[in-house]
Design an enzyme around this catalytic site. Sequence first.
Site, PDB file in Angstrom:
ATOM      1  N   LYS A 152       0.846  -1.208   0.000  1.00  0.00           N
ATOM      2  CA  LYS A 152       0.000   0.000   0.000  1.00  0.00           C
ATOM      3  C   LYS A 152       0.877   1.253   0.000  1.00  0.00           C
ATOM      4  O   LYS A 152       1.661   1.454   0.925  1.00  0.00           O
ATOM      5  CB  LYS A 152      -0.901   0.034   1.242  1.00  0.00           C
ATOM      6  CG  LYS A 152      -2.009   1.080   1.094  1.00  0.00           C
ATOM      7  CD  LYS A 152      -2.703   1.404   2.393  1.00  0.00           C
ATOM      8  CE  LYS A 152      -2.087   2.553   3.128  1.00  0.00           C
ATOM      9  NZ  LYS A 152      -2.143   3.847   2.452  1.00  0.00           N
TER      10      LYS A 152
ATOM     11  N   GLY B  57       7.309   5.027   7.836  1.00  0.00           N
ATOM     12  CA  GLY B  57       6.340   6.082   8.129  1.00  0.00           C
ATOM     13  C   GLY B  57       6.615   6.689   9.485  1.00  0.00           C
ATOM     14  O   GLY B  57       7.741   6.614  10.001  1.00  0.00           O
TER      15      GLY B  57
ATOM     16  N   THR C  25       6.557   7.503  13.581  1.00  0.00           N
ATOM     17  CA  THR C  25       6.812   6.662  14.757  1.00  0.00           C
ATOM     18  C   THR C  25       5.501   6.218  15.420  1.00  0.00           C
ATOM     19  O   THR C  25       5.380   5.055  15.838  1.00  0.00           O
ATOM     20  CB  THR C  25       7.724   7.421  15.745  1.00  0.00           C
ATOM     21  OG1 THR C  25       8.983   7.618  15.082  1.00  0.00           O
ATOM     22  CG2 THR C  25       7.960   6.643  17.032  1.00  0.00           C
TER      23      THR C  25
ATOM     24  N   GLU D  80      10.839   1.538   9.677  1.00  0.00           N
ATOM     25  CA  GLU D  80      11.702   2.708   9.399  1.00  0.00           C
ATOM     26  C   GLU D  80      10.876   3.932   9.757  1.00  0.00           C
ATOM     27  O   GLU D  80       9.926   4.263   9.045  1.00  0.00           O
ATOM     28  CB  GLU D  80      12.090   2.745   7.918  1.00  0.00           C
ATOM     29  CG  GLU D  80      12.892   1.548   7.444  1.00  0.00           C
ATOM     30  CD  GLU D  80      14.219   1.405   8.136  1.00  0.00           C
ATOM     31  OE1 GLU D  80      14.759   2.423   8.603  1.00  0.00           O
ATOM     32  OE2 GLU D  80      14.717   0.273   8.234  1.00  0.00           O
TER      33      GLU D  80
ATOM     34  N   CYS E  35      13.153  11.940   5.754  1.00  0.00           N
ATOM     35  CA  CYS E  35      13.431  11.489   7.127  1.00  0.00           C
ATOM     36  C   CYS E  35      14.885  11.774   7.509  1.00  0.00           C
ATOM     37  O   CYS E  35      15.227  11.826   8.683  1.00  0.00           O
ATOM     38  CB  CYS E  35      13.113  10.006   7.250  1.00  0.00           C
ATOM     39  SG  CYS E  35      13.953   9.026   5.997  1.00  0.00           S
TER      40      CYS E  35
ATOM     41  N   GLU F 266       9.384  15.712  15.683  1.00  0.00           N
ATOM     42  CA  GLU F 266       9.650  15.757  14.246  1.00  0.00           C
ATOM     43  C   GLU F 266       8.649  16.699  13.562  1.00  0.00           C
ATOM     44  O   GLU F 266       7.443  16.481  13.640  1.00  0.00           O
ATOM     45  CB  GLU F 266       9.508  14.355  13.656  1.00  0.00           C
ATOM     46  CG  GLU F 266       9.908  14.296  12.204  1.00  0.00           C
ATOM     47  CD  GLU F 266       9.672  12.929  11.573  1.00  0.00           C
ATOM     48  OE1 GLU F 266       8.633  12.313  11.849  1.00  0.00           O
ATOM     49  OE2 GLU F 266      10.535  12.499  10.785  1.00  0.00           O
TER      50      GLU F 266
HETATM   51  P1  NDP Z   1       2.397   7.711   8.271  1.00  0.00           P
HETATM   52  O1  NDP Z   1       2.905   6.921   9.398  1.00  0.00           O
HETATM   53  O2  NDP Z   1       1.215   8.585   8.492  1.00  0.00           O
HETATM   54  O3  NDP Z   1       1.975   6.766   7.056  1.00  0.00           O
HETATM   55  C1  NDP Z   1       2.866   5.851   6.424  1.00  0.00           C
HETATM   56  C2  NDP Z   1       2.063   4.799   5.696  1.00  0.00           C
HETATM   57  O4  NDP Z   1       1.350   4.019   6.654  1.00  0.00           O
HETATM   58  C3  NDP Z   1       1.009   5.377   4.756  1.00  0.00           C
HETATM   59  O5  NDP Z   1       0.868   4.517   3.640  1.00  0.00           O
HETATM   60  C4  NDP Z   1      -0.237   5.351   5.612  1.00  0.00           C
HETATM   61  O6  NDP Z   1      -1.409   5.387   4.858  1.00  0.00           O
HETATM   62  C5  NDP Z   1      -0.042   4.023   6.335  1.00  0.00           C
HETATM   63  N1  NDP Z   1      -0.777   3.863   7.578  1.00  0.00           N
HETATM   64  C6  NDP Z   1      -1.283   4.832   8.406  1.00  0.00           C
HETATM   65  N2  NDP Z   1      -1.898   4.252   9.466  1.00  0.00           N
HETATM   66  C7  NDP Z   1      -1.764   2.911   9.329  1.00  0.00           C
HETATM   67  C8  NDP Z   1      -2.173   1.783  10.112  1.00  0.00           C
HETATM   68  N3  NDP Z   1      -2.836   1.920  11.245  1.00  0.00           N
HETATM   69  N4  NDP Z   1      -1.862   0.546   9.676  1.00  0.00           N
HETATM   70  C9  NDP Z   1      -1.169   0.389   8.537  1.00  0.00           C
HETATM   71  N5  NDP Z   1      -0.770   1.412   7.734  1.00  0.00           N
HETATM   72  C10 NDP Z   1      -1.049   2.658   8.136  1.00  0.00           C
HETATM   73  O7  NDP Z   1       3.632   8.513   7.713  1.00  0.00           O
HETATM   74  P2  NDP Z   1       3.636   9.622   6.596  1.00  0.00           P
HETATM   75  O8  NDP Z   1       3.076   9.052   5.329  1.00  0.00           O
HETATM   76  O9  NDP Z   1       3.034  10.858   7.158  1.00  0.00           O
HETATM   77  O10 NDP Z   1       5.207   9.824   6.351  1.00  0.00           O
HETATM   78  C11 NDP Z   1       5.995  10.675   7.097  1.00  0.00           C
HETATM   79  C12 NDP Z   1       6.758   9.919   8.155  1.00  0.00           C
HETATM   80  O11 NDP Z   1       7.543   8.894   7.578  1.00  0.00           O
HETATM   81  C13 NDP Z   1       7.731  10.806   8.911  1.00  0.00           C
HETATM   82  O12 NDP Z   1       7.630  10.538  10.281  1.00  0.00           O
HETATM   83  C14 NDP Z   1       9.078  10.354   8.392  1.00  0.00           C
HETATM   84  O13 NDP Z   1      10.150  10.562   9.274  1.00  0.00           O
HETATM   85  C15 NDP Z   1       8.846   8.919   8.157  1.00  0.00           C
HETATM   86  N6  NDP Z   1       9.846   8.396   7.221  1.00  0.00           N
HETATM   87  C16 NDP Z   1      10.826   7.565   7.687  1.00  0.00           C
HETATM   88  C17 NDP Z   1      11.819   7.105   6.845  1.00  0.00           C
HETATM   89  C18 NDP Z   1      12.886   6.171   7.325  1.00  0.00           C
HETATM   90  O14 NDP Z   1      13.521   5.547   6.483  1.00  0.00           O
HETATM   91  N7  NDP Z   1      13.126   6.026   8.614  1.00  0.00           N
HETATM   92  C19 NDP Z   1      11.857   7.514   5.428  1.00  0.00           C
HETATM   93  C20 NDP Z   1      10.773   8.377   5.056  1.00  0.00           C
HETATM   94  C21 NDP Z   1       9.807   8.802   5.922  1.00  0.00           C
HETATM   95  P3  NDP Z   1      -2.130   6.807   4.622  1.00  0.00           P
HETATM   96  O15 NDP Z   1      -1.186   7.685   3.925  1.00  0.00           O
HETATM   97  O16 NDP Z   1      -3.292   6.468   3.809  1.00  0.00           O
HETATM   98  O17 NDP Z   1      -2.489   7.299   5.992  1.00  0.00           O
END
Ligand code: NDP
Length: 484
Positions: free
Chosen positions: A176, A229, A231, A251, A285, A387
């Site tokens: 997804k 995504g 934390t 991550e 990130c 963050e």
């Molecule tokens: P989110 O945690 O909001 O979402 C990440 C993904 O998870 C999206 O596809 C989201 O869908 C999905 N998601 C949300 N809730 C759930 C759930 N309960 N169960 C399963 N999947 C779920 O992150 P963001 O998209 O806002 O991204 C930004 C974040 O990602 C920042 O904190 C950033 O630091 C981190 N990041 C970390 C990296 C690393 O390598 N450590 C690299 C890049 C980003 P939907 O969008 O539909 O809500």
Amino acid sequence: MKTEQYIKNYINGTLQPAESTEFIENYDPSTGQVYSYIPDSDSRDVDKAVEAAQKAFPAWSVMHPQKRFRILMRIADIIEQHLDLFAEAESRDSGKPLSLSSTVDIPRSHDNFRFFATSLLHYSSESHNMPGQAINYTLRQPIGVVGCISPWNLPLYLFSWKIAPALATGNCIVAKPSELTPMTAFLLSKACQEAGLPPGVLNIVHGLGSKAGQAIVEHNDVKAISFTGGTNTGRKIAAVAAPNFKKLSLELGGKNPNIIFEDCDFDEMMIHTLRSSFSNNGQICLCGSRILVQRGIYDKFKDEFVKRVQFMKVGNPFNSVSDLGAVVSKEHKEKVLAYIALAEMEGGKILCGGKPMEMKGEFANGYYLKPTVIEGLPNQCRTNQEEIFGPVVTIQAFDTEEEAIALANDVEYGLAATVWTTDINKSQRVAQQLDTGIVWINCWMVRDLRTPFGGMKNSGVGREGGLEAMRFFTEPKNVCIKYS
Ligand code: NDP
């Protein structure tokens, strides 16, 4: 190949709407207008996708490596052939400058497929001999059906970073992308069809994280989850996955320090500190959001840095002169502005930016922010601990090496750090004491795909990249043969 107004799920090799037949609006951040629609998928779509993946698994996992290699290489070639289409779709969805998506996001996406396609040809396992008694060898077998969930900031780049190693190791996938940036994942579905990926090997389900994402994590037949995504989302996913003993790679977020010593190469440091602060509007990130500067050059740094930040051009992502485009969504713009207001309440001084960027004409409702630099805040305040993930950095002064390390480590996160010094001994002392998964010395975002990638503390669990990813997506099995 082309983008479409109505995006579809990719399940069992076919493009199809969600079972609900409902759609979610997809906004263009540069104009604030809806420009396409995403299937609002739920557990019924995920069930179909898992069933398709299970059916495809045995054949894909035992397919001759050369054949699997060729299919992955074909996917890479198709992405590269359509680079302009993919890059434009990525910028339209995310608001990032086209100059970035066409030189970083999309090239890295096809490189991810090529890198892991070649890895599968070289991947080997260990053997452990017990002289005169037995020999052990380790089989590394695919897990089965795995879930890959990725964020919006580097959409296809991070999506393919998970999908490519999972496919290379013989798994079948239910994936997804973020609901905010679905278009390049949709184009990837088309690329997979064109490349001859067998039906069901990769399934892409679009929709909300709390619905479609959650259904992937909860599904009993999804044996491992690779998630990138926030934390808090990572925490929720771990709470569902852990009692079911699913393999997990998380991550997560960061609050990365950028440590600048007096003896650095000032000009070089300045160029890269601008990049590490504001690339992709600070929505990477790995961006350094806490800039720690040794006191002797603090004023010089501040003056030059602020001058150059004020010179950066914010605007239409499709205009080649724009350094910064729009942030990803209206909600995200408001979140970043709320953090700037908080910084002021905490006593911070805004040195530049701090406001939305006013735009005209068709861009008047887009989500533009001025790059912002703040000073005068203690490390323990919320602005320096949480963050923000936007074009906002703080600067703080330090006196000694020990103080710099203490400040750098004084956060709940531990993803990446950057160190600027010409003293090689100091750079090694500091690198070894930083609680981060990645340390860049005199550079930033120099990436070798073979290296372990990931964070410590609340920045995640496990590592991606190279052998780490190949190992995550396989189960090691020790086979012991006695001999005499
Ligand atoms: P989110 O945690 O909001 O979402 C990440 C993904 O998870 C999206 O596809 C989201 O869908 C999905 N998601 C949300 N809730 C759930 C759930 N309960 N169960 C399963 N999947 C779920 O992150 P963001 O998209 O806002 O991204 C930004 C974040 O990602 C920042 O904190 C950033 O630091 C981190 N990041 C970390 C990296 C690393 O390598 N450590 C690299 C890049 C980003 P939907 O969008 O539909 O809500």
